[in-house]
Design a protein around this motif. Sequence first.
Motif, PDB file in Angstrom:
ATOM      1  N   GLN A  36       0.831  -1.203   0.000  1.00 48.69           N
ATOM      2  CA  GLN A  36       0.000   0.000   0.000  1.00 48.69           C
ATOM      3  C   GLN A  36       0.870   1.259   0.000  1.00 48.69           C
ATOM      4  OE1 GLN A  36      -2.224  -1.005   3.555  1.00 48.69           O
ATOM      5  NE2 GLN A  36      -4.110  -1.361   2.377  1.00 48.69           N
ATOM      6  N   TYR A  37       1.976   1.221   0.720  1.00 49.56           N
ATOM      7  CA  TYR A  37       2.871   2.366   0.771  1.00 49.56           C
ATOM      8  C   TYR A  37       3.462   2.647  -0.614  1.00 49.56           C
ATOM      9  CZ  TYR A  37       6.765   5.380   2.128  1.00 49.56           C
ATOM     10  OH  TYR A  37       7.644   6.426   2.217  1.00 49.56           O
ATOM     11  N   ILE A  38       3.917   1.599  -1.293  1.00 52.36           N
ATOM     12  CA  ILE A  38       4.475   1.755  -2.637  1.00 52.36           C
ATOM     13  C   ILE A  38       3.398   2.232  -3.608  1.00 52.36           C
ATOM     14  CG2 ILE A  38       5.459   0.492  -4.599  1.00 52.36           C
ATOM     15  CD1 ILE A  38       6.897  -1.271  -2.534  1.00 52.36           C
ATOM     16  N   ARG A  39       2.201   1.659  -3.497  1.00 57.15           N
ATOM     17  CA  ARG A  39       1.094   2.071  -4.357  1.00 57.15           C
ATOM     18  C   ARG A  39       0.772   3.549  -4.174  1.00 57.15           C
ATOM     19  NH1 ARG A  39      -4.772   0.281  -2.706  1.00 57.15           N
ATOM     20  NH2 ARG A  39      -4.283   1.988  -1.263  1.00 57.15           N
ATOM     21  N   ASN A  40       0.778   4.032  -2.925  1.00 56.69           N
ATOM     22  CA  ASN A  40       0.477   5.432  -2.655  1.00 56.69           C
ATOM     23  C   ASN A  40       1.543   6.364  -3.240  1.00 56.69           C
ATOM     24  OD1 ASN A  40      -1.811   4.630  -1.330  1.00 56.69           O
ATOM     25  ND2 ASN A  40      -1.002   4.969   0.739  1.00 56.69           N
ATOM     26  N   LEU A  41       2.805   5.931  -3.182  1.00 53.44           N
ATOM     27  CA  LEU A  41       3.877   6.724  -3.796  1.00 53.44           C
ATOM     28  C   LEU A  41       3.647   6.858  -5.297  1.00 53.44           C
ATOM     29  CD1 LEU A  41       7.075   5.297  -2.032  1.00 53.44           C
ATOM     30  CD2 LEU A  41       6.024   7.521  -1.640  1.00 53.44           C
ATOM     31  N   LYS A  42       3.276   5.755  -5.926  1.00 57.48           N
ATOM     32  CA  LYS A  42       3.053   5.763  -7.374  1.00 57.48           C
ATOM     33  C   LYS A  42       1.823   6.574  -7.748  1.00 57.48           C
ATOM     34  CE  LYS A  42       5.442   1.521  -8.597  1.00 57.48           C
ATOM     35  NZ  LYS A  42       5.480   0.427  -9.572  1.00 57.48           N
ATOM     36  N   LEU A  43       0.773   6.489  -6.955  1.00 55.12           N
ATOM     37  CA  LEU A  43      -0.434   7.255  -7.242  1.00 55.12           C
ATOM     38  C   LEU A  43      -0.185   8.751  -7.070  1.00 55.12           C
ATOM     39  CD1 LEU A  43      -3.217   5.043  -5.611  1.00 55.12           C
ATOM     40  CD2 LEU A  43      -2.783   5.410  -8.041  1.00 55.12           C
ATOM     41  N   GLU A  44       0.661   9.107  -6.127  1.00 56.01           N
ATOM     42  CA  GLU A  44       0.996  10.518  -5.948  1.00 56.01           C
ATOM     43  C   GLU A  44       1.720  11.040  -7.184  1.00 56.01           C
ATOM     44  OE1 GLU A  44       1.159  14.215  -4.150  1.00 56.01           O
ATOM     45  OE2 GLU A  44       0.056  12.429  -3.524  1.00 56.01           O
ATOM     46  N   TYR A  45       2.602  10.225  -7.738  1.00 53.24           N
ATOM     47  CA  TYR A  45       3.300  10.623  -8.961  1.00 53.24           C
ATOM     48  C   TYR A  45       2.315  10.693 -10.126  1.00 53.24           C
ATOM     49  CZ  TYR A  45       6.651  10.564 -12.815  1.00 53.24           C
ATOM     50  OH  TYR A  45       7.364  10.865 -13.948  1.00 53.24           O
ATOM     51  N   ALA A  46       1.366   9.759 -10.196  1.00 55.20           N
ATOM     52  CA  ALA A  46       0.345   9.794 -11.243  1.00 55.20           C
ATOM     53  C   ALA A  46      -0.473  11.076 -11.162  1.00 55.20           C
ATOM     54  CB  ALA A  46      -0.570   8.578 -11.106  1.00 55.20           C
ATOM     55  N   LYS A  47      -0.756  11.510  -9.954  1.00 56.64           N
ATOM     56  CA  LYS A  47      -1.506  12.742  -9.748  1.00 56.64           C
ATOM     57  C   LYS A  47      -0.746  13.937 -10.341  1.00 56.64           C
ATOM     58  CE  LYS A  47      -2.002  14.536  -5.623  1.00 56.64           C
ATOM     59  NZ  LYS A  47      -2.448  14.867  -4.233  1.00 56.64           N
ATOM     60  N   ILE A  48       0.577  13.954 -10.144  1.00 57.73           N
ATOM     61  CA  ILE A  48       1.421  15.026 -10.697  1.00 57.73           C
ATOM     62  C   ILE A  48       1.347  15.019 -12.222  1.00 57.73           C
ATOM     63  CG2 ILE A  48       3.799  15.838 -10.943  1.00 57.73           C
ATOM     64  CD1 ILE A  48       4.296  14.598  -8.134  1.00 57.73           C
ATOM     65  N   LEU A  49       1.448  13.831 -12.808  1.00 58.84           N
ATOM     66  CA  LEU A  49       1.414  13.709 -14.267  1.00 58.84           C
ATOM     67  C   LEU A  49       0.074  14.157 -14.833  1.00 58.84           C
ATOM     68  CD1 LEU A  49       3.179  10.236 -14.696  1.00 58.84           C
ATOM     69  CD2 LEU A  49       4.168  12.506 -15.068  1.00 58.84           C
ATOM     70  N   LEU A  50      -1.002  13.802 -14.146  1.00 66.24           N
ATOM     71  CA  LEU A  50      -2.331  14.198 -14.609  1.00 66.24           C
ATOM     72  C   LEU A  50      -2.522  15.707 -14.509  1.00 66.24           C
ATOM     73  CD1 LEU A  50      -4.401  11.307 -12.984  1.00 66.24           C
ATOM     74  CD2 LEU A  50      -4.087  11.690 -15.439  1.00 66.24           C
ATOM     75  N   GLU A  51      -1.950  16.316 -13.490  1.00 66.16           N
ATOM     76  CA  GLU A  51      -2.047  17.768 -13.333  1.00 66.16           C
ATOM     77  C   GLU A  51      -1.398  18.494 -14.506  1.00 66.16           C
ATOM     78  OE1 GLU A  51      -0.231  18.650  -9.638  1.00 66.16           O
ATOM     79  OE2 GLU A  51      -1.982  18.133  -8.431  1.00 66.16           O
ATOM     80  N   LYS A  52      -0.336  17.911 -15.034  1.00 61.60           N
ATOM     81  CA  LYS A  52       0.363  18.539 -16.156  1.00 61.60           C
ATOM     82  C   LYS A  52      -0.461  18.479 -17.440  1.00 61.60           C
ATOM     83  CE  LYS A  52       5.003  17.605 -14.394  1.00 61.60           C
ATOM     84  NZ  LYS A  52       6.286  16.877 -14.604  1.00 61.60           N
TER      85      LYS A  52
END
Length: 336
Positions: A280-296
């Motif tokens: 879950q910790y690794i998944r949350n790190l990846k989802l946070e990065y996905a959020k950054i990419l989507l914002e762009k």
Amino acid sequence: LYTDNFYYITDDNDHDGIGNFIEKYFERLSRIENLTKITDLFGIRYVFPNSHGKYWFYRLAIEEGMDITFTSLPNRLNYAFQTVNWDEEVLEFGVCTEGKMEILCYPSLERYSYQQGQACLYYSKNSVEKFEFYAKYYKGFSIHLHLDYFEYFFKLGKSSWLEKEWRNNLKNMLQEKFLKIWNSSIFLQALAKEIADFKIKSILDYFEFKGKINYFLVKLMLECMGISDSEDEKIQHLTFLIAQDYEKIYSLQEISRFLDTPIYQLQKMIKKKKGITICQYIRNLKLEYAKILLEKNDYTVAEVASMIGYSNPSKFSKIFFERYQKKPKKFKNNKI
């Protein structure tokens, strides 16, 4: 040989980043002191005249926005650095391996002593107008890191909680100052000596050296933040590991080997420190990065999914919704 004179290096406000800043620094020092510039395959050595090759700086690029400078001043040398409208955010992580350096700051007249066995962290964006340096049998090296590069290297992004966490860490490291000096650990001193003694003779040596620098930098930052608890340190290492390649899927066995910790101990550690499982910790790190990419808004949902290791966009959308209560398509252009 260089006892009485001060050598002033001024810096204009036309900056293009760390490479430009460091290059201008050495260009001015070279003109003032008539340094001999010797370029080799991997870096540039600046040698003081009439020193028989004993007084020098050696600058080596690690990545764009990151370099390392080795310094050898086996006798006394005094020089000054005057800053003007410096707006770039550059961190300098240094280690003194021999001798000492006295640093005087203007206009505050704060004085710092930096000697063998100590490490330092310097933040370029400050109110100091001029530095005076008094070197005495000094040897050491400094890693210069542009904050924009740091955010790019670890793919933090400007609005992520990881970026905010890093900013908080930086604030804690500096403790409201622009220069922090501390007694480094025996372990860090051993790593510093290994780096200082390393000989680069081939491209393979260069890649090995880069790996040592990155490892040393992480260890130094953790020490600067006061993270001595092995569990906190391992979690930081895990965060750095994932952030360097979000697309890669690591097995628990691979993570266990990387952190040199049994799987069951890792699970227990993450649960105790973060309240969730390691997956879950690794998944949350990846989802946070996905959020950054989507914002762009530069990538499709499918592309973002692939960039964090999900081959199935539908599965990615599902876990993204579970995490943020909003579908990726609706999230684009709208910050949570």
